[in-house]
Design an enzyme around this catalytic site. Structure first.
Site, PDB file in Angstrom:
ATOM      1  N   GLN A 245       0.831  -1.202   0.000  1.00 30.70           N
ATOM      2  CA  GLN A 245       0.000   0.000   0.000  1.00 30.70           C
ATOM      3  C   GLN A 245       0.868   1.256   0.000  1.00 30.70           C
ATOM      4  O   GLN A 245       0.581   2.224  -0.704  1.00 30.70           O
ATOM      5  CB  GLN A 245      -0.910  -0.002   1.231  1.00 30.70           C
ATOM      6  N   HIS A 248       2.112   3.062  -3.186  1.00 34.73           N
ATOM      7  CA  HIS A 248       1.174   3.761  -4.086  1.00 34.73           C
ATOM      8  C   HIS A 248       1.529   5.227  -4.238  1.00 34.73           C
ATOM      9  O   HIS A 248       1.584   5.760  -5.346  1.00 34.73           O
ATOM     10  CB  HIS A 248      -0.261   3.627  -3.579  1.00 34.73           C
ATOM     11  N   GLU A 312     -10.070   2.092   3.526  1.00 37.49           N
ATOM     12  CA  GLU A 312     -10.378   1.635   2.164  1.00 37.49           C
ATOM     13  C   GLU A 312     -10.167   0.111   2.083  1.00 37.49           C
ATOM     14  O   GLU A 312     -11.025  -0.610   1.612  1.00 37.49           O
ATOM     15  CB  GLU A 312      -9.456   2.357   1.174  1.00 37.49           C
ATOM     16  N   HIS A 313      -9.007  -0.330   2.560  1.00 33.81           N
ATOM     17  CA  HIS A 313      -8.695  -1.771   2.595  1.00 33.81           C
ATOM     18  C   HIS A 313      -8.481  -2.196   4.039  1.00 33.81           C
ATOM     19  O   HIS A 313      -7.805  -1.498   4.793  1.00 33.81           O
ATOM     20  CB  HIS A 313      -7.415  -2.073   1.814  1.00 33.81           C
ATOM     21  N   ASP A 346      -6.537  -6.148  -5.467  1.00 34.25           N
ATOM     22  CA  ASP A 346      -6.204  -5.048  -6.379  1.00 34.25           C
ATOM     23  C   ASP A 346      -6.268  -5.510  -7.829  1.00 34.25           C
ATOM     24  O   ASP A 346      -6.575  -4.734  -8.726  1.00 34.25           O
ATOM     25  CB  ASP A 346      -4.796  -4.528  -6.095  1.00 34.25           C
ATOM     26  N   HIS A 405     -53.738  16.552  -6.043  1.00 31.77           N
ATOM     27  CA  HIS A 405     -53.290  15.176  -5.790  1.00 31.77           C
ATOM     28  C   HIS A 405     -54.492  14.323  -5.383  1.00 31.77           C
ATOM     29  O   HIS A 405     -54.640  13.190  -5.827  1.00 31.77           O
ATOM     30  CB  HIS A 405     -52.240  15.150  -4.680  1.00 31.77           C
TER      31      HIS A 405
END
Lengths: 417, 417
Positions: A245, A248, A312-313, A346, A405
């Site tokens: 990670q 990245h 996120e993960h 991934d 209505h």
């Protein structure tokens, strides 16, 4: 990587806070780019490509073929099959519900007709992201699928685009590419929804356009991983996941929650070894500076922290991880057990890797088949249904002082008296 | 209401264009309100309530009971049951997919923890909207459900809030109420997602906050109805449906697509009669000014037009409407046959009345159970799974030059050699 003991942390929310960028500055930088693309179309795209990327583009559309190794072709094929299997399982069966006699309601999905994918180039050109976005788009039945990516577009991206049935590919990047897909230009068609990751300018463009009603996938921030490990976890596994990670981007963040202080120190030692041989060592080291480990008293406490962080993960490198699934409230994608490394998800396990970052997992889902469809509701009311539901509608309309209505129902009730 | 013949229309997209408001002006008007609420909390809320609504608020929270007629209580109960039935049918069964031997993937829904509902007051206080938002929120399992509405909050809204299990009710309206739920104040808790309709200031506030990553239901515009009628349709039914939409607001738009010119003139005549007795006659007349009818050659042509218009509400007042369902691409909610009036869906059929307007139906769905949950993906990979998927992950990571991603898999592969 800082190490904390959970008992020493006064306010967990401080640790859970992500380093945000200054929206206002970004927005005021990106806004004029959007406006110029809306006004001048292709001309603006070429101007910005030259200005920002130093590339002179003759043809915005890329029609060239691309060559990649047979090994990579085979890998793409395996990933394709897994991603397709998992996303096909998300197709909904339409169930008709008779809410009361003569009142039938149901829901049907329809593909979003025109979809635009943005695929970043630069340091790591993510051909895998093309798989993650184009495969569900095709399953949904999107008619027009276009792709924008900064020049030069990698052979991998071009190959996967063709493989997944992307209709047209354009070599343009940055905020200007997002604007092109939102407004349309002479060459690039306007789309109904824009997908894909990108740098802060791309993200700012997507957020600004969303505020004007243009649909986007999800808000995006720097990528993150939170690993929960127990005394049983292998330090080299945990270290390799944190580094996968960290490489990245320097703004990525990795978090380790561990029940065993000795284990934490082992992991950090292994990280030092593993990081030395990485081509993206400098980036990984940068990311580790924003990263931290927390020693927790038990797994329950770790998951409580994780729910507040909303990663996120999330990797559960612990004994019998399935026991804890029901406790997980906020996360993008979860990896169960020692052999479920994030990189598997991934690329190829089948789950989508376009996931909510920056604690957006508290309110957003990752990209799925749902992201490429609209769900239309239907109702069919018979004479009997009108008799059954009519008085209710009349009373409620009356109470909201919406006489017309009410009339629409009264006229029908009277017609079948 | 203008009448066109489809053959005389050069560019349908012009007729499909909605009258938009000037975002920039609105945004620059609303932005300071958001900032002041973020900075000064309750004090700002009270200040704006006095400034905009001329109301001095002592207690922001409303704890008082409310009395409504037994008839209305019974009506709410019927609507509640129908809405609950339809939205409960949207609960997803989790299916585990083994994408390849040893690679198991699945998806689970989790409720968004804290949800805020905005319910407009003013000319028509929509207690029905509380039903439409609170019922799916409760089915989803949202823990904290709050409601903001401008003072004085109607008895109907207060009753339904209690009936549906809304946790707290606050008497504050406008952009400041949206800001309060987004940022939190001393009294009003911050929420994870904001739902509900509102005027242009409320909408602008939601759009601005969304660009900062705050989740909202859907972008909103003036309400719309498109009716497709054939020569068999009763003019009084069609007229009453068009008026039920027209009375919403002067900016509402109604569209009639009809295969029979005589029928169109009959409908317009009946409208003139029906409109005279309406309390909201002035509003309805205003809406009809932005409205139009089109004489089409057949139903297929009408649906083609409707797909391009992408109406919030679509009524098919035609013979065997189910024959045409598969042709419908873009719409919020569809009403099949002569007895399915829009007001049935607005209140009680079971479908949700929070729907995409302004052609957003091309890319957005209406509110559903999905709107109140996140979907988390999970994967569990065994040693066998690593053997099967490992080489694919290594090859793809290599091709993206992400060595650490590759290492995480390589280490695991080596460990089981």
């Amino acid at each position: 990587m800082k190490i904390y003991n959970i008992d020493q942390i006064k306010d967990i929310s401080v640790l859970c806070k992500r380093g945000g960028t200054d929206d206002r500055e970004l927005f005021s930088y990106v806004q004029p780019i959007l406006e110029e693309v809306e006004k001048n179309g292709d001309r603006a795209l070429k101007k910005f490509s030259e200005k920002f990327e130093g590339v002179v583009i003759k043809d915005l559309e890329v029609k060239s073929e691309s060559r990649i190794s047979d090994e990579l072709k085979a890998a793409f094929k395996v990933a394709y099959c897994n991603i397709e299997k998992f996303h096909k399982a998300q197709i909904e069966k339409n169930r008709e519900v008779e809410t009361m006699p003569g009142v039938k309601c149901f829901r049907e999905s329809r593909a979003i007709e025109r979809v635009g994918l943005y695929i970043p180039g630069g340091s790591a050109a993510l051909s895998s992201t093309v798989l993650m976005l184009a495969i569900p788009a095709k399953i949904a039945g999107c008619k027009e699928l276009i792709l924008c990516s900064p020049p030069p577009i990698s052979a991998g991206i071009l190959y996967v685009a063709k493989m997944t049935g992307v209709n047209r590919v354009f070599q343009v990047g940055g905020a200007q590419a997002i604007a092109a897909m939102a407004y349309g230009t002479e060459t690039i068609p306007k789309v109904d929804k824009i997908f894909g990751p990108g740098n802060q300018y791309v993200t700012a463009a997507k957020m600004l356009l969303q505020s004007k009603g243009i649909a986007i996938d999800i808000p995006a921030g720097p990528s993150e991983l939170l690993v929960i490990a127990d005394d049983n976890a292998r330090p080299d596994f945990v270290a390799s996941d944190l580094l996968s990670q960290a490489e990245h981007g320097e703004d990525s963040q990795v978090v380790l929650l561990c029940t065993d202080e000795k284990k934490v120190n082992e992991v950090l030692k292994v990280i030092e070894k593993q990081i030395e041989v990485l081509p993206r060592k400098k980036i990984a080291k940068g990311a580790l500076k924003n990263s931290f480990a927390v020693i927790v008293s038990d797994i329950d406490q770790a998951i409580e922290f994780s729910n507040q962080y909303a990663p996120e993960h999330l990797i559960l490198n612990i004994r019998s991880p399935r026991k804890y699934i029901n406790m997980i409230e906020n996360a993008g994608s979860v990896f169960l057990g020692p052999y479920s490394c994030e990189s598997a998800g991934d690329y190829a396990s089948g789950t989508n890797h376009t996931l909510p970052t920056s604690a957006y997992a508290k309110s957003y889902s990752g990209v799925s088949l749902d992201s490429f469809v609209k769900k239309i509701t239907f109702q069919e009311i018979s004479k009997e249904g009108v008799k059954n539901i009519g008085p209710t509608v009349e009373t409620m309309a009356e109470s909201e002082k919406l006489q017309a209505h009410k009339n629409a129902m009264t006229i029908r009730l009277n017609s079948i008296k």
